[in-house]
Design a protein around this motif. Structure first.
Motif, PDB file in Angstrom:
ATOM      1  N   LEU A  82       0.831  -1.221   0.000  1.00  0.00           N
ATOM      2  CA  LEU A  82       0.000   0.000   0.000  1.00  0.00           C
ATOM      3  C   LEU A  82       0.859   1.261   0.000  1.00  0.00           C
ATOM      4  O   LEU A  82       0.501   2.277   0.598  1.00  0.00           O
ATOM      5  CB  LEU A  82      -0.959   0.023   1.196  1.00  0.00           C
ATOM      6  CG  LEU A  82      -2.217  -0.821   1.068  1.00  0.00           C
ATOM      7  CD1 LEU A  82      -2.989  -0.842   2.394  1.00  0.00           C
ATOM      8  CD2 LEU A  82      -3.120  -0.304  -0.044  1.00  0.00           C
ATOM      9  N   LEU A  83       1.983   1.208  -0.674  1.00  0.00           N
ATOM     10  CA  LEU A  83       2.885   2.349  -0.733  1.00  0.00           C
ATOM     11  C   LEU A  83       2.181   3.529  -1.400  1.00  0.00           C
ATOM     12  O   LEU A  83       1.681   3.412  -2.520  1.00  0.00           O
ATOM     13  CB  LEU A  83       4.135   1.972  -1.531  1.00  0.00           C
ATOM     14  CG  LEU A  83       5.268   2.984  -1.565  1.00  0.00           C
ATOM     15  CD1 LEU A  83       5.845   3.191  -0.170  1.00  0.00           C
ATOM     16  CD2 LEU A  83       6.373   2.508  -2.505  1.00  0.00           C
ATOM     17  N   PRO A  84       2.115   4.686  -0.736  1.00  0.00           N
ATOM     18  CA  PRO A  84       1.411   5.833  -1.319  1.00  0.00           C
ATOM     19  C   PRO A  84       2.295   6.654  -2.237  1.00  0.00           C
ATOM     20  O   PRO A  84       3.524   6.520  -2.240  1.00  0.00           O
ATOM     21  CB  PRO A  84       1.021   6.647  -0.072  1.00  0.00           C
ATOM     22  CG  PRO A  84       2.109   6.357   0.919  1.00  0.00           C
ATOM     23  CD  PRO A  84       2.556   4.936   0.640  1.00  0.00           C
ATOM     24  N   GLY A  85       1.649   7.514  -3.020  1.00  0.00           N
ATOM     25  CA  GLY A  85       2.375   8.425  -3.897  1.00  0.00           C
ATOM     26  C   GLY A  85       2.150   8.113  -5.360  1.00  0.00           C
ATOM     27  O   GLY A  85       1.738   7.008  -5.720  1.00  0.00           O
ATOM     28  N   PRO A  86       2.432   9.076  -6.238  1.00  0.00           N
ATOM     29  CA  PRO A  86       2.273   8.877  -7.687  1.00  0.00           C
ATOM     30  C   PRO A  86       3.428   8.066  -8.268  1.00  0.00           C
ATOM     31  O   PRO A  86       4.260   8.569  -9.037  1.00  0.00           O
ATOM     32  CB  PRO A  86       2.240  10.312  -8.227  1.00  0.00           C
ATOM     33  CG  PRO A  86       3.092  11.083  -7.269  1.00  0.00           C
ATOM     34  CD  PRO A  86       2.850  10.460  -5.919  1.00  0.00           C
ATOM     35  N   LEU A  87       3.485   6.797  -7.890  1.00  0.00           N
ATOM     36  CA  LEU A  87       4.609   5.944  -8.260  1.00  0.00           C
ATOM     37  C   LEU A  87       4.706   5.729  -9.765  1.00  0.00           C
ATOM     38  O   LEU A  87       5.785   5.818 -10.352  1.00  0.00           O
ATOM     39  CB  LEU A  87       4.485   4.594  -7.551  1.00  0.00           C
ATOM     40  CG  LEU A  87       4.486   4.627  -6.024  1.00  0.00           C
ATOM     41  CD1 LEU A  87       3.993   3.300  -5.471  1.00  0.00           C
ATOM     42  CD2 LEU A  87       5.884   4.933  -5.509  1.00  0.00           C
ATOM     43  N   VAL A  88       3.566   5.413 -10.383  1.00  0.00           N
ATOM     44  CA  VAL A  88       3.579   5.116 -11.818  1.00  0.00           C
ATOM     45  C   VAL A  88       3.989   6.345 -12.617  1.00  0.00           C
ATOM     46  O   VAL A  88       4.835   6.269 -13.516  1.00  0.00           O
ATOM     47  CB  VAL A  88       2.192   4.611 -12.275  1.00  0.00           C
ATOM     48  CG1 VAL A  88       2.143   4.473 -13.792  1.00  0.00           C
ATOM     49  CG2 VAL A  88       1.868   3.271 -11.622  1.00  0.00           C
ATOM     50  N   ALA A  89       3.412   7.491 -12.295  1.00  0.00           N
ATOM     51  CA  ALA A  89       3.721   8.715 -13.036  1.00  0.00           C
ATOM     52  C   ALA A  89       5.192   9.082 -12.913  1.00  0.00           C
ATOM     53  O   ALA A  89       5.842   9.472 -13.898  1.00  0.00           O
ATOM     54  CB  ALA A  89       2.844   9.863 -12.543  1.00  0.00           C
ATOM     55  N   THR A  90       5.762   8.960 -11.719  1.00  0.00           N
ATOM     56  CA  THR A  90       7.166   9.300 -11.528  1.00  0.00           C
ATOM     57  C   THR A  90       8.070   8.312 -12.244  1.00  0.00           C
ATOM     58  O   THR A  90       9.080   8.694 -12.860  1.00  0.00           O
ATOM     59  CB  THR A  90       7.506   9.358 -10.028  1.00  0.00           C
ATOM     60  OG1 THR A  90       6.650  10.315  -9.388  1.00  0.00           O
ATOM     61  CG2 THR A  90       8.948   9.766  -9.801  1.00  0.00           C
ATOM     62  N   HIS A  91       7.711   7.033 -12.187  1.00  0.00           N
ATOM     63  CA  HIS A  91       8.491   6.008 -12.889  1.00  0.00           C
ATOM     64  C   HIS A  91       8.507   6.274 -14.397  1.00  0.00           C
ATOM     65  O   HIS A  91       9.564   6.185 -15.037  1.00  0.00           O
ATOM     66  CB  HIS A  91       7.897   4.632 -12.602  1.00  0.00           C
ATOM     67  CG  HIS A  91       8.530   3.516 -13.366  1.00  0.00           C
ATOM     68  ND1 HIS A  91       9.644   2.832 -12.914  1.00  0.00           N
ATOM     69  CD2 HIS A  91       8.220   2.962 -14.565  1.00  0.00           C
ATOM     70  CE1 HIS A  91       9.976   1.910 -13.806  1.00  0.00           C
ATOM     71  NE2 HIS A  91       9.133   1.963 -14.816  1.00  0.00           N
ATOM     72  N   LEU A  92       7.358   6.604 -14.959  1.00  0.00           N
ATOM     73  CA  LEU A  92       7.279   6.843 -16.401  1.00  0.00           C
ATOM     74  C   LEU A  92       7.986   8.136 -16.811  1.00  0.00           C
ATOM     75  O   LEU A  92       8.336   8.305 -17.976  1.00  0.00           O
ATOM     76  CB  LEU A  92       5.818   6.894 -16.842  1.00  0.00           C
ATOM     77  CG  LEU A  92       5.032   5.585 -16.688  1.00  0.00           C
ATOM     78  CD1 LEU A  92       3.585   5.779 -17.098  1.00  0.00           C
ATOM     79  CD2 LEU A  92       5.664   4.467 -17.505  1.00  0.00           C
ATOM     80  N   ALA A  93       8.181   9.033 -15.846  1.00  0.00           N
ATOM     81  CA  ALA A  93       8.853  10.300 -16.151  1.00  0.00           C
ATOM     82  C   ALA A  93      10.368  10.209 -16.048  1.00  0.00           C
ATOM     83  O   ALA A  93      11.071  11.157 -16.415  1.00  0.00           O
ATOM     84  CB  ALA A  93       8.346  11.396 -15.213  1.00  0.00           C
ATOM     85  N   ALA A  94      10.885   9.092 -15.540  1.00  0.00           N
ATOM     86  CA  ALA A  94      12.340   8.935 -15.405  1.00  0.00           C
ATOM     87  C   ALA A  94      13.010   9.073 -16.770  1.00  0.00           C
ATOM     88  O   ALA A  94      12.601   8.455 -17.743  1.00  0.00           O
ATOM     89  CB  ALA A  94      12.665   7.580 -14.790  1.00  0.00           C
ATOM     90  N   GLY A  95      14.030   9.900 -16.831  1.00  0.00           N
ATOM     91  CA  GLY A  95      14.732  10.136 -18.092  1.00  0.00           C
ATOM     92  C   GLY A  95      14.156  11.285 -18.886  1.00  0.00           C
ATOM     93  O   GLY A  95      14.788  11.763 -19.833  1.00  0.00           O
TER      94      GLY A  95
END
Length: 300
Positions: A82-95
């Motif tokens: 249940l880790l909170p935060g915009p994980l997917v959006a930040t991951h996709l923004a890497a680079g």
């Protein structure tokens, strides 16, 4: 087709679970619930240092250089915790967004439904988020805003939904479904009624068995989509994972009885997060429409 994890993949999954157990265990989860809207930047940077956001970024660009299957395993563990935060959006923004890969920059985006997760805590918003108004989120760990107007007015130049966003969301749903199954089985073994563990009763056995079947079916679909990256496989995985997460959390609540709805238990949090995730990237209706179009095109 058999999908057997490699030794490196098992080590990656174990490492992510160990990190999240140490940094976001039951006490940290409770603290996050009691401080809604607060994103723990120290944990975010630690995730970045561990390579969570840069998993698929090439090594020449400072990333880990792994692929979508490894990212799915990491996001499955995030969903389980249940880790909170915009994980997917930040991951996709890497680079693409400076600091996203290292966890120094928190990135969110405007979803297809006009929903924006963690807008106040984000440093960068991808998409047109002007005029977003706060919503009362059913999930205390996911603050939401909605951008007014139809999708065509919100982002007329926006590309279609990124299949990776859909699949990584499905991976989080799979993690929640897995955890709900674990919690239900654990409670069924330890909770006693009429001098027997409730897991000995047929009705409870059936609930737990159905949860396991849905979870493992979703797991096979999510892992397969991670390998093929086929849009139809991704939409199939999303539909099955959404169903496993939502229905699994409901059945887990049923096994726990009234206690599952209390704040002392995490069961209800998995249900609320699963509901919110069903509207991220694209909802079930959009996935069904894309899958139907793909199947129809293949039949012609």
């Amino acid at each position: 087709m058999r999908f057997q994890l490699t030794e490196d993949q098992r080590a990656l999954r174990a490492g992510v679970r160990e990190l999240l157990t140490r940094r976001f265990g039951p006490q940290e989860l409770r603290a996050a619930v009691e401080a809604p809207g607060h994103l723990e930047r120290g944990l975010w940077r630690e995730l970045g240092a561990a390579g969570f956001f840069a998993l698929r970024l090439p090594g020449t660009e400072g990333g880990v250089g792994l692929g979508l299957p490894e990212a799915v395993l990491a996001f499955e563990e995030a969903g389980r915790a249940l880790l909170p935060g915009p994980l997917v959006a930040t991951h996709l923004a890497a680079g693409e967004v400076p600091g996203a890969a290292t966890g120094e920059t928190v990135v969110t985006d405007v979803g297809g439904c006009g929903l924006v997760e963690w807008l106040p805590a984000a440093d960068v918003v991808r998409g047109e988020g002007a005029g977003a108004v706060p919503l009362r989120s059913v999930d205390p760990l996911t603050p939401l805003h909605r951008v007014p107007g139809p999708p065509s007015d919100r982002a007329p130049e926006a590309p279609g939904v990124d299949p990776a966003a859909v699949l990584l969301t499905a991976a989080e749903q799979l993690g929640s479904a897995t955890r709900a199954c674990e919690l239900a089985a654990q409670h069924a073994r330890t909770r006693e009624q009429f001098g027997r563990p409730i897991g000995a009763f047929q009705a409870v056995k059936h609930l737990c068995a159905e949860m396991l079947v849905r979870t493992e079916t979703a797991r096979a679909a999510v892992y397969a989509a991670a390998v093929t990256a086929d849009p139809a496989d991704v939409d199939t995985a999303r539909l099955l994972a959404d169903d496993a997460a939502v229905r699994g959390a409901r059945d887990c609540l049923q096994v726990h009885g009234g206690m599952g709805f209390t704040w002392e238990f995490e069961v209800h949090l998995h249900l609320k997060r699963a509901w919110v995730r069903t509207h991220r990237a694209s909802d079930a209706t959009e996935s069904e429409e894309r899958l139907a179009a793909e199947l129809l095109a293949g039949a012609v």
